[in-house]
Write an enzyme that holds these catalytic residues in place. Sequence first.
Site, PDB file in Angstrom:
ATOM      1  N   CYS A 174      11.982 -32.795 -23.492  1.00 15.32           N
ATOM      2  CA  CYS A 174      11.818 -34.144 -24.055  1.00 15.32           C
ATOM      3  C   CYS A 174      12.407 -34.230 -25.465  1.00 15.32           C
ATOM      4  O   CYS A 174      13.207 -35.130 -25.758  1.00 15.32           O
ATOM      5  CB  CYS A 174      10.354 -34.545 -24.035  1.00 15.32           C
ATOM      6  SG  CYS A 174       9.213 -33.280 -24.637  1.00 15.32           S
TER       7      CYS A 174
HETATM    8  N1  LIG Z   1       5.000 -33.701 -20.240  1.00 11.68           N
HETATM    9  C1  LIG Z   1       6.226 -33.917 -20.704  1.00 11.68           C
HETATM   10  O1  LIG Z   1       6.454 -34.824 -21.527  1.00 11.68           O
HETATM   11  C2  LIG Z   1       7.386 -33.077 -20.223  1.00 11.68           C
HETATM   12  C3  LIG Z   1       8.670 -33.427 -20.649  1.00 11.68           C
HETATM   13  C4  LIG Z   1       9.757 -32.654 -20.220  1.00 11.68           C
HETATM   14  C5  LIG Z   1       9.541 -31.558 -19.412  1.00 11.68           C
HETATM   15  N2  LIG Z   1       8.288 -31.229 -19.040  1.00 11.68           N
HETATM   16  C6  LIG Z   1       8.136 -30.037 -18.182  1.00 11.68           C
HETATM   17  O2  LIG Z   1       7.778 -30.465 -16.873  1.00 11.68           O
HETATM   18  C7  LIG Z   1       6.909 -29.514 -16.270  1.00 11.68           C
HETATM   19  C8  LIG Z   1       5.609 -30.225 -15.903  1.00 11.68           C
HETATM   20  O3  LIG Z   1       5.051 -30.737 -17.116  1.00 11.68           O
HETATM   21  P1  LIG Z   1       3.733 -31.617 -17.126  1.00 11.68           P
HETATM   22  O4  LIG Z   1       3.613 -32.123 -18.502  1.00 11.68           O
HETATM   23  O5  LIG Z   1       3.727 -32.557 -15.985  1.00 11.68           O
HETATM   24  O6  LIG Z   1       2.628 -30.487 -16.888  1.00 11.68           O
HETATM   25  P2  LIG Z   1       1.192 -30.626 -16.224  1.00 11.68           P
HETATM   26  O7  LIG Z   1       0.683 -32.015 -16.384  1.00 11.68           O
HETATM   27  O8  LIG Z   1       0.373 -29.510 -16.757  1.00 11.68           O
HETATM   28  O9  LIG Z   1       1.476 -30.378 -14.654  1.00 11.68           O
HETATM   29  C9  LIG Z   1       1.899 -29.128 -14.173  1.00 11.68           C
HETATM   30  C10 LIG Z   1       1.995 -29.211 -12.656  1.00 11.68           C
HETATM   31  O10 LIG Z   1       2.393 -27.926 -12.150  1.00 11.68           O
HETATM   32  C11 LIG Z   1       1.394 -27.461 -11.210  1.00 11.68           C
HETATM   33  N3  LIG Z   1       1.289 -26.007 -11.292  1.00 11.68           N
HETATM   34  C12 LIG Z   1       0.734 -25.292 -12.302  1.00 11.68           C
HETATM   35  N4  LIG Z   1       0.839 -23.973 -12.024  1.00 11.68           N
HETATM   36  C13 LIG Z   1       1.459 -23.864 -10.815  1.00 11.68           C
HETATM   37  C14 LIG Z   1       1.848 -22.779  -9.988  1.00 11.68           C
HETATM   38  N5  LIG Z   1       1.641 -21.513 -10.361  1.00 11.68           N
HETATM   39  N6  LIG Z   1       2.462 -23.037  -8.839  1.00 11.68           N
HETATM   40  C15 LIG Z   1       2.702 -24.322  -8.445  1.00 11.68           C
HETATM   41  N7  LIG Z   1       2.353 -25.401  -9.181  1.00 11.68           N
HETATM   42  C16 LIG Z   1       1.744 -25.173 -10.356  1.00 11.68           C
HETATM   43  C17 LIG Z   1       0.126 -28.169 -11.641  1.00 11.68           C
HETATM   44  O11 LIG Z   1      -0.813 -28.167 -10.566  1.00 11.68           O
HETATM   45  P3  LIG Z   1      -2.393 -28.417 -10.855  1.00 11.68           P
HETATM   46  O12 LIG Z   1      -2.535 -29.854 -11.228  1.00 11.68           O
HETATM   47  O13 LIG Z   1      -3.036 -28.112  -9.555  1.00 11.68           O
HETATM   48  O14 LIG Z   1      -2.762 -27.473 -11.954  1.00 11.68           O
HETATM   49  C18 LIG Z   1       0.677 -29.544 -11.975  1.00 11.68           C
HETATM   50  O15 LIG Z   1       0.949 -30.263 -10.808  1.00 11.68           O
HETATM   51  C19 LIG Z   1       6.712 -28.390 -17.302  1.00 11.68           C
HETATM   52  O16 LIG Z   1       7.616 -27.361 -17.057  1.00 11.68           O
HETATM   53  C20 LIG Z   1       7.035 -29.087 -18.624  1.00 11.68           C
HETATM   54  O17 LIG Z   1       7.499 -28.192 -19.609  1.00 11.68           O
HETATM   55  C21 LIG Z   1       7.198 -31.971 -19.396  1.00 11.68           C
END
Ligand SMILES: NC(=O)c1ccc[n+]([C@@H]2O[C@H](COP(=O)([O-])OP(=O)(O)OC[C@H]3O[C@@H](n4cnc5c(N)ncnc54)[C@H](OP(=O)(O)O)[C@@H]3O)[C@@H](O)[C@H]2O)c1
Length: 359
Positions: free
Chosen positions: A169
């Site tokens: 981001c």
């Molecule tokens: N948030 C942002 O603004 C943003 C921006 C750019 C990139 N990202 C990237 O996008 C990705 C997701 O971010 P997020 O903010 O959406 O994170 P999040 O809300 O913590 O969601 C993570 C997701 O991954 C799942 N997960 C966790 N451990 C796992 C495993 N071992 N195997 C399979 N699934 C698993 C979680 O499942 P559960 O719900 O069951 O735990 C959840 O669905 C990350 O890599 C982050 O760095 C995020």
Amino acid sequence: MNGVQPAAAASGVALFGATGYAGREAARLIATHPAFRLAAVFGGPERVGLPLAAIHPALRGLTDARCEALPENGRAGALAGDLAARGVRFALLATPEAASMRMAPPLIAAGLRVVDLSGAFRLDGPDAFADWYGADHEAPALFDHAVYGLAEWRRAAIAAADLVANPGCYPTAALLAILPLRRAGLIDSAAPVVVHAVSGVSGAGRRLREDLLFCEVEGSVRPYGLPRHRHLAEIARLADLAPGDGLIFIPHLAPFDRGLIGSVSLRLAPGAGPIEIAAAFAAAYAGAPFVRALGDGPLPSTGDVRGTNTCALGWTAVPGGRHLVVHAVIDNLIKGAAGQAVQNLNLMAGRPEDEGLPR
Ligand SMILES: NC(=O)c1ccc[n+]([C@@H]2O[C@H](COP(=O)([O-])OP(=O)(O)OC[C@H]3O[C@@H](n4cnc5c(N)ncnc54)[C@H](OP(=O)(O)O)[C@@H]3O)[C@@H](O)[C@H]2O)c1
């Protein structure tokens, strides 16, 4: 039945990490997209069998998908083969780095094309990954496949890729501000580029963390991640600047749920004035549906682009004329994550870049 019916020929997309914040936005965008259908959704191991709309009430009426079982150790290939047999063409990984590294190789081997939202494939290779992420890389061979997915700068490569590393981001905002000036030679590289950035709390994801509880973040702004935030390496790599001497990155957490501003200050090269600056942004983003280069008028704010895939850019000359500050605002969950991922899926599928995406 899904509330929204995609076209019969819609391409199937498997969404991993659907139960997180980026996953929620990706599910919404795919479920309402005219050319894609949400073919399979996955959360963590404890979510198997749960309706996605029960985990994200905002998705009620959009999808009746239930979380499918993740593969047991060594069984990822079977799951990937099953998805391919079900006609799924794309996988979107909204998962932490470790899960993305595990799933990407079998999915690609089964013929799916992958967009990964994590940082697993954004840097130069496994050594840089180990240096900045503090872990060994489990799929080093895939760095040869990975295309950095900043759509405005890599359209042709993204369209042909089988693995797209969706940008972080902060890098999305910072690079959209820096690259036009850098490519036009308007930055004096003898002085560091300073990226001062502020993000809402959803940037840290949905998992429980004590330091992100409401009472810890409300009414307060704090710097974090210094001096080696992972996104420093990513911005430096793409802007071809050295972390430290060439680039300083100062992220802050602020008490709003979504939105991000990057304010980039830099010293201008001799001869770089208002006309050259405006021309550089105009040339870089002519025909780019999601970048609004607003110029040196009223400056943009995060609320202007909330819920959209837009990056708005505004700039201010510092008195004296040698320095410039460029402000880039995005919604971290859309242009900074799920929206940009769908923008990349559009390019990979040969669809219009802006199809199904809010501006
Ligand atoms: N948030 C942002 O603004 C943003 C921006 C750019 C990139 N990202 C990237 O996008 C990705 C997701 O971010 P997020 O903010 O959406 O994170 P999040 O809300 O913590 O969601 C993570 C997701 O991954 C799942 N997960 C966790 N451990 C796992 C495993 N071992 N195997 C399979 N699934 C698993 C979680 O499942 P559960 O719900 O069951 O735990 C959840 O669905 C990350 O890599 C982050 O760095 C995020």
